[in-house]
Write a protein that holds these residues in place. Structure first.
Motif, short mmCIF file in Angstrom:
data_model
loop_
_atom_site.label_atom_id
_atom_site.label_comp_id
_atom_site.label_asym_id
_atom_site.label_seq_id
_atom_site.Cartn_x
_atom_site.Cartn_y
_atom_site.Cartn_z
N THR A 134 35.04 34.68 40.15
CA THR A 134 36.41 34.84 39.66
C THR A 134 36.94 33.53 39.08
OG1 THR A 134 37.23 34.46 41.91
CG2 THR A 134 36.98 36.74 41.20
N GLU A 135 36.69 32.42 39.75
CA GLU A 135 37.18 31.14 39.25
C GLU A 135 36.45 30.71 37.98
OE1 GLU A 135 39.74 29.49 40.09
OE2 GLU A 135 40.25 30.77 41.79
N LYS A 138 37.81 32.78 35.14
CA LYS A 138 39.17 32.32 34.85
C LYS A 138 39.10 31.04 34.01
CE LYS A 138 43.49 30.88 37.09
NZ LYS A 138 43.59 29.58 36.39
#
Length: 242
Positions: A134-135, A138
């Motif tokens: 997810t990071e 992102k």
């Protein structure tokens, strides 16, 4: 090719180095130890290529300390600085955008410490480590958004606005407060600024010199300091036709 004489392998690193970095912040100590044990750590001198545009993306990287310029070469052979990446971020993550080669060159803007892993480990990191995927995605989204904004600036803004916006972006991302303003926390030349804003060295130098006379910025020895951020914000705004 990366100049091996300008980088040095570092000793075994402590888990605390990754604990507060967002791609690894949700992991337990034993997981971070496993990640570090698979990493290569190196110190790079300023001005050294970490990886080159078009080269096979055999490794991905984490910048532990320092700053990196992301540079692309246009079809006409001109060098353009696309991004500046601060410490604590991943780079060379071609796998995240479905590429097998690096889309740009990464050059150290300061002496830097970098971790790297073989790209073959990427899928395992994504599957096994909570928060890594997810990071990472992102980060990809944020960088694509920044590049899109810069393309829009080049298409719609005057040079003076583009240079002002670039300085504001740099002090926001990497600025260091000093007694009389905010200093960009890595060496940056007028040539670097011209590449970042798709303008000529002459124009970038002319604008900085004019702003220095007005007391808005200070530029010397590869260092740029913004003395009056609000004035640059005003300059960066579209001019009214009224």
């Amino acid at each position: 090719m990366t100049d091996l004489t300008h980088r040095k392998t570092l000793p075994r690193l402590d888990e605390s180095l990754l604990t507060y970095l967002t791609p690894f912040s949700k992991l337990e100590k034993r997981e971070i130890r496993s990640i570090l044990d698979q990493a290569t750590s190196r110190r790079y001198d300023e001005g050294v290529s970490i990886f080159d545009e078009g080269a096979p993306a055999e490794r991905f990287f984490m910048l532990l300390d320092g700053y990196v310029r992301v540079v692309r070469v246009t079809p006409t052979g001109e060098q353009v600085t696309a991004l500046h990446i601060p410490a604590g971020q991943l780079l060379g993550i071609a796998k995240a955008i479905g590429r097998e080669t690096y889309p740009a060159t990464a050059v150290t803007a300061t002496e830097s410490i970098v971790l790297s892993w073989p790209t073959r480990l990427w899928d395992g990191f994504v599957a096994d480590y909570d928060g890594f995927a997810t990071e990472t995605y992102k980060t990809v989204g944020d960088r694509m958004g920044e590049i899109h904004n810069r393309v829009m600036e080049m298409a719609t803004q005057q040079v003076e606005q583009r240079v002002a916006n670039a300085l504001l972006r740099l002090i926001n991302q990497t600025g260091r407060k000093v007694s009389d303003g905010i200093e960009i926390d890595f060496p940056i030349t007028r040539q670097d600024l011209s590449e970042l804003t798709a303008t000529t060295l002459h124009t970038a130098s002319r604008l900085l010199s004019a702003w220095e006379k007005q007391g808005l910025v200070q530029s010397k020895r590869k260092r740029i300091k913004v003395l009056d951020p609000h004035a640059l914000v005003v300059i960066s705004q579209p001019k009214s036709d009224l």
